[in-house]
Structures are given as structure tokens and as C-alpha cells.
Enzyme design. Structure first.
Site, PDB file in Angstrom:
ATOM      1  CB  VAL A 188       4.097   7.585  -2.111  1.00  0.00           C
ATOM      2  CG1 VAL A 188       4.888   8.562  -2.708  1.00  0.00           C
ATOM      3  CG2 VAL A 188       4.870   7.149  -1.007  1.00  0.00           C
ATOM      4  CG  MET A 224      -1.977  -1.033   1.107  1.00  0.00           C
ATOM      5  SD  MET A 224      -3.158  -0.787   0.018  1.00  0.00           S
ATOM      6  CE  MET A 224      -3.876   0.751   0.512  1.00  0.00           C
ATOM      7  NE  ARG A 225       7.322   1.549   1.197  1.00  0.00           N
ATOM      8  CZ  ARG A 225       7.903   1.441   2.248  1.00  0.00           C
ATOM      9  NH1 ARG A 225       7.629   2.331   3.245  1.00  0.00           N
ATOM     10  NH2 ARG A 225       8.158   0.180   2.695  1.00  0.00           N
ATOM     11  CB  ALA A 226       2.312   2.746  -4.684  1.00  0.00           C
TER      12      ALA A 226
END
Ligand SMILES: [Zn+2]
Length: 647
Positions: free
Chosen positions: A278, A273-275
Site C-alpha cells: 500500500v 506485506m500488505r502495508a
């Protein structure tokens, strides 16, 4: 005061400037990774940014730049009694060769124990607090340091821990890394942890290049005059950053745009889920930057363009960058109100692998030892290769292949001599027998400087893996060559993960060629291998001599990096140096063995009649012998120790 090149005066580099400015507005985006070749003014732009960051108010005398309005309760310099003072935001550079102590600071236990003083020397993470931390050539930094760096960047704090004593302080900074991909890639796990990435290249446009030269010369002739001419524009950027920062908390992110972000990230098949987070943060910062109160489609598009390219890479050998067509399509698909135009056809994925077109469906005849040249065979799919390591204990650059003395890794024992860090138990044990003689009375232990013992640690080093690949006609039967190149690509992938340097010698026809001199760019090796032409006779002895010369040169250049030679051949030597091709090859192998070069022979001989030359060659090299179909890690477990290296 010396003037740097003004940020506003930079020509082009729009993506880079935007990525930096968005992070200046919202540091939680997670920094910028700048990829590009040398001479693209990457560091000029980064340094220019530091001058734009609003000044910070700090507690006077606090080495950790505490904010007087909200001092860090855990600050090692607390309690604070200094007055508030203003300093410019700092740009701190982390050199590639930095130690862990230099980065996170050092706890001087030796001084603490012998002199009784609390000694914490702050590191670069503390110096960068509330400023910019700039790492040039971040791809060459040791993984362990990159991990520490990215942990601190993510948490906004640094922790130093030694032998049970720990110190923690605030370390929130804008992280900027630059790298030249030709010198080796960053591991995908680390790539993903940078918020945004930008590819930079020198402009091709003549007008732009002309302007770059004009301004550069004007700057060099009169730096302060040049800076003065751009001062108003830089000042306007400072005001805009300040305004956007203040507006950031009130920028709205509508549900429709959140869905667009989620759909976009899903369509690019990113991990985790980092994308999404960001892109969301960068979208909000972009809206604030353009003075809007609410995130719109254009903000999401700008954010995605900077946040997604490095996250969709599945394989270190994929092309970097983002497919513009795929981005536009994904944005349209994610649109809550799609316009009713439909692009018929549209030719999705026209960028097929050009190597496919060289595949010959007719099945080229095995033209024996003729001097014909065939195009490269498409490599078979890569597999997890067995680990080959160099025997003995080296002192090379950190990596993941062979055993080595190093500053990282597990502690083996205490020493009075050279070591890494304090060995507490060893130090106490050394002091214990002398307590009576030193007149100890009461609690505590009397330590003298001579008691201090250091830790001998052992970790892993990287090596130089030099491939000597037989590309002659006897190897060139297409199916076999596919298996061979597939195996070498697998070994290269393994070398990439172990941070080795690699090189490639091929031999075919009349001679051997150093196709790729030793480099950290495994990508370059794979590219060379894909273009490899095959066919012709087999100058095995020449191939080995070429490898010998290459390793001798490299030993002068990088003496601590131990080599591992991987010879890939069926052993059917046909080109003599003096009289007999096989005897010559054995003699060349003896030279390599005499130098203590660790080696592995990958035996490609097949068919009912086998001459067994590869096994003899391995013996002459004092190296390991492995058949081509035994290279995969699931075939056999365990490490193959190549021959012993010079002790
Ligand atoms: Zn403080």
C-alpha cells in the site's frame, strides 16, 4: 441539477483530501477509512470527490457499466450490442442496515424455478463499478458484509452464489468508509484491509472555523452560485487527476525508495506485506499527483503517514494515530545517505502509561470497610476469557455470543413460514408428490408457488453485557482489585470480539452508579474501568437494582438484544435497603431472575473464612457461579450457559 458542496471549497482536512485524491489517481491503493466524530464534514468531502472523478464511457443498456473498449466477458448482460455512452462517475451509498442481497445482488431462484426466467437483480457493488462506494458508519456494518465488500474491493469483482448457481461481474470501485470511533471500533483485521486511514477533527483554529462558517452560509444561501464560483478550481482538480492517472504507469520507483518503504514498515512492526504494498502504491500515486516522474523520499513519507497508522495497532485499546517522532526516526534510519547529525537522547517513548503513576509502591493497607477512596488499581494482564452465552435462541443483532435465528449461519431446516432464502431440497420435496396430479410429462419438475420452502438458519447474535462491579473496601485490597479489573478487562476484550454492547454499573460507599450506559464502545468501558475509584461500604442490593433499572430501560430501546448480567463481587454486602443487606440483595436478585435476565456471578471471595454469599446470589439470580480464578478459557473448557432468558 442540484449542486453539492465543491471539493475545492473545503477548508482544512488536508490529509483527507490527499488520501481521496491519491485513491482517485490509483484506486488499487484500496480505499480510505475516515475516522472522526460527528459533525466533521466527512461526508461532504467524500461527496465532493465523486464530482471530481472523470466521467466514464459505458455500454448503453448494460446494467454493469461495462467499458465498450474492454467489456467484461463474464458480464451477465453480455453479449453487448448497445452503443457507447458517457455517464458521470457514480457515488453509491451502502446503508448500514443493508442485506447481503442488496449489496451483492440477488439471484431469484424462486422466480427462476416457477416462472422459468433468469432473474439476477444487480446489487450496490455493481452500481458502484467504476465509481465510489461510500459506507457511512462502516464500523456498524455486519462483519459478513464488510468481508464481502472488502473482497470485492480487493479483487475488483463480485460473486453471487446461491445453491450452486453463481454469477460474477466486475466491481471495481473506490471504497470510502467513515466511522465514529466512539461508537465502536472496526476489528483490526478489517482495519488493515483499508488502504489508507485518516483521522479527522473539527479545526481548533479560530480563523479556520470562521472561514468554514462563512463558506457554509454562502453555500446554503445560493448553492449553484457558490458552486459556480468554485467551478474553475474543481475543474483544475479534474484535469490534474486525469493527467496523474495517465502518467501513473510511467512513474519510476527506484530501488532506494523500495528499501526505504521496507525499512519503514519493518520499523513500525506491521503484520504481513500488505502495508509495504500500500505504501508503495500510494508513493507512486503521490509522485504522479505532484507531476514527478520518479518516487522520492517526500512521496514515501506522505504515503506512510496515511497508510501506517491503522496497521501498527496491536491492541484495540491502543491510541490510534502515528507517533510523529517514530515516523521521522524511521525515515532517517531508512535513508540511504543519512545526514551526519545525531540527535542525542531524544527521549524515546516518553508517552508511558499514565496509569502507572498511580501505582502505590508502599502497599496501601487494606482499610477494611472504611470510607476512604483509593485510586484505580492497574489491571492485571488480560487473558482469553471463557465464553458465557445466553441460553435459548434469540433474534438479536449479528455477533458471536449466543444462538440466534438469522439470515447468516447454517441452515437448520425448511419452512413454509418466515425464513431466509430458498430451501431448494425442501421445495423439490414439497413438489414431488404432486407431479402426477399436475400432469407432468417428460423431464423437469412442475413447481407451483405454494411449493416454495424457505431456509431456517441459525447463527450467532451479539448481546448486551452489563457489568455490575463491586468496588467497595472489602474488594479494594490492591492486589485483589488488580485481579478483578484485569478479569473485567478480559471479559470486555471478549465482548469486543463478539460485537456486544457493554455497560458498567459500579457500587461502593453509599450507592451504585451507572458509570457507563450501554454502548458499543468497549474502549470507553475500559477507560472508565481504569479510572474506577474503590473503597467504602458495599451496597450490593443497590448495585443490583441499578442493573435492573438499566436493563429495563435498554429493553425498551433495543428489545431484541438479550442481556447478560455479569456481577463481580465478594458478596460482603454491608449497606441495607430495608433491614438486612444480604436479604435485600437476594430480593433484588429475584427481580432480575423474574425478568428472565441471564446472569453470571464472578465470585471474588477469598481467605480462610468464606460466607458463600456469591453462590447464594447466583442461585437467587438463577444464573451461573464462577470463581474469579476460573474465568480464564484455559482453566475450564466449554461454554457456561447463563440462566435462561425469556423465551
Ligand atoms: Zn456488461
Amino acid at each position: 441539477m442540484t449542486s453539492g458542496y465543491p471539493f475545492s471549497a473545503v477548508v482544512g482536512h488536508d490529509d483527507l483530501r490527499l488520501a481521496l485524491l491519491l485513491n482517485a489517481v490509483h484506486p488499487a491503493i484500496g480505499g480510505v477509512l475516515v475516522r472522526g466524530e460527528k459533525g466533521t464534514a466527512k461526508s461532504t468531502v467524500v461527496r465532493g470527490l465523486a464530482a471530481l472523478l472523470p466521467a466514464v464511457v459505458v455500454v448503453e443498456g448494460c446494467r454493469f457499466s461495462c467499458d465498450p473498449a474492454a467489456p467484461d466477458p463474464a458480464c451477465p448482460d453480455a453479449p453487448h450490442d448497445g452503443a457507447a455512452t458517457t455517464t458521470p462517475a457514480r457515488l453509491v451509498e451502502l446503508p448500514v442496515g443493508a442485506t447481503e442481497d442488496r449489496l451483492v445482488g440477488s439471484l431469484d431462484l424462486e422466480r427462476a424455478l416457477t416462472a422459468g426466467v433468469r432473474a439476477y437483480q444487480p446489487g450496490l457493488l455493481s452500481a458502484a463499478h467504476r465509481g465510489v462506494l461510500y459506507v457511512d458508519e462502516v464500523n456498524l456494518l455486519h462483519d459478513h458484509l464488510v468481508d464481502l465488500l472488502l473482497d470485492a474491493a480487493a479483487m475488483g469483482r463480485a460473486h453471487v452464489e446461491r445453491d450452486g448457481v453463481s454469477v460474477s461481474h466486475a466491481a471495481s470501485f473506490l471504497l470510502v468508509g467513515t466511522m465514529n470511533p466512539e461508537e465502536g471500533e472496526l476489528r483490526p483485521q478489517l482495519l488493515d484491509r483499508f488502504g489508507l486511514t485518516v483521522e479527522v477533527a473539527a479545526a481548533r483554529d479560530v480563523a479556520v472555523r470562521t472561514e468554514v462558517i462563512r463558506r457554509r452560509l454562502a453555500f446554503e444561501a445560493d448553492p449553484s452560485g457558490f458552486a459556480a464560483r468554485w467551478a474553475a478550481e474543481d475543474a483544475a482538480l479534474v484535469r490534474r487527476i486525469t493527467t496523474a492517472r495517465a502518467a501513473l504507469p510511467s512513474v519510476r520507483l527506484p530501488d532506494a525508495e523500495v528499501r526505504r518503504i521496507a525499512a519503514l514498515c519493518a520499523s513500525f512492526d506491521v503484520d504481513g506485506m500488505r502495508a509495504d504494498l500500500v505504501v508503495a502504491r500510494a508513493s507512486v500515486a503521490h509522485a504522479a499527483w505532484r507531476g514527478a516522474g520518479e518516487v522520492a523520499a517526500q512521496d514515501v513519507e506522505a504515503a506512510a503517514r496515511l497508510a501506517l497508522p491503522h496497521r501498527r495497532r496491536r491492541d484495540p485499546f491502543d491510541e490510534p494515530g502515528i507517533d510523529e517522532e517514530q515516523l521521522q526516526q524511521a525515515l532517517r534510519d531508512a535513508d540511504p545517505d543519512p545526514p551526519p547529525d545525531d540527535d542525542p537522547g531524544g527521549g524515546p517513548g516518553s508517552g508511558g502509561d499514565p496509569a502507572d503513576s498511580t501505582a502505590d509502591p508502599s502497599g496501601t493497607p487494606n482499610s477494611g470497610n472504611g470510607n476512604t477512596t483509593q485510586p484505580a488499581a492497574t489491571p492485571d494482564p488480560a487473558f482469553q476469557a471463557r465464553l458465557f452465552s445466553v441460553d435459548g435462541v434469540g433474534e438479536g443483532a449479528p455477533g458471536r455470543r449466543s444462538r440466534a435465528r438469522s439470515g447468516f449461519g447454517r441452515t437448520l431446516r425448511a419452512t413454509r413460514g418466515r425464513g431466509h432464502g430458498l430451501h431448494l431440497v425442501g421445495t423439490l420435496a414439497a413438489a414431488a408428490p404432486h407431479q402426477l396430479a399436475r400432469g407432468r410429462s417428460g423431464p423437469g419438475i412442475v413447481l407451483w408457488r405454494g411449493d416454495v420452502r424457505r431456509a431456517v438458519r441459525e447463527g450467532k447474535e451479539s448481546n448486551l453485557v452489563l457489568f455490575a462491579v463491586d468496588a467497595s473496601g472489602s474488594m479494594a485490597a490492591r492486589k485483589r482489585m488488580s485481579a478483578v479489573t484485569g478479569a473485567v478487562v478480559s471479559l470486555l476484550l471478549d465482548a469486543y470480539q463478539r460485537r456486544d454492547k457493554v455497560g458498567l454499573v459500579t457500587f461502593r460507599g453509599g450507592s451504585a452508579d451507572l458509570v457507563l450506559p450501554p454502548t458499543s464502545s468497549v474502549e470507553a468501558a475500559v477507560a472508565r474501568l481504569r479510572r474506577l475509584s474503590t473503597g467504602g461500604r458495599t451496597p450490593l442490593a443497590d448495585g443490583l437494582l441499578r442493573a435492573h433499572r438499566t436493563l429495563a430501560t435498554e429493553r425498551l430501546r433495543d428489545p431484541r438484544r438479550r442481556p447478560l448480567l455479569v456481577v463481580v463481587t465478594d458478596g460482603r454486602a454491608t449497606v441495607p435497603l430495608r433491614a438486612d443487606p444480604v436479604a435485600d440483595a437476594m430480593q433484588a436478585a429475584g427481580l432480575l431472575a423474574g425478568d428472565g435476565v441471564a446472569s453470571v456471578v464472578v465470585d471474588c471471595e477469598r481467605g480462610p473464612v468464606r460466607l458463600g454469599i456469591p453462590a447464594r446470589l447466583a442461585h437467587a439470580l438463577n444464573g451461573a457461579h464462577v470463581r474469579l480464578d476460573e474465568l480464564s478459557a484455559d482453566h475450564v473448557t466449554g461454554v457456561v450457559r447463563a440462566a435462561r432468558s425469556v423465551a
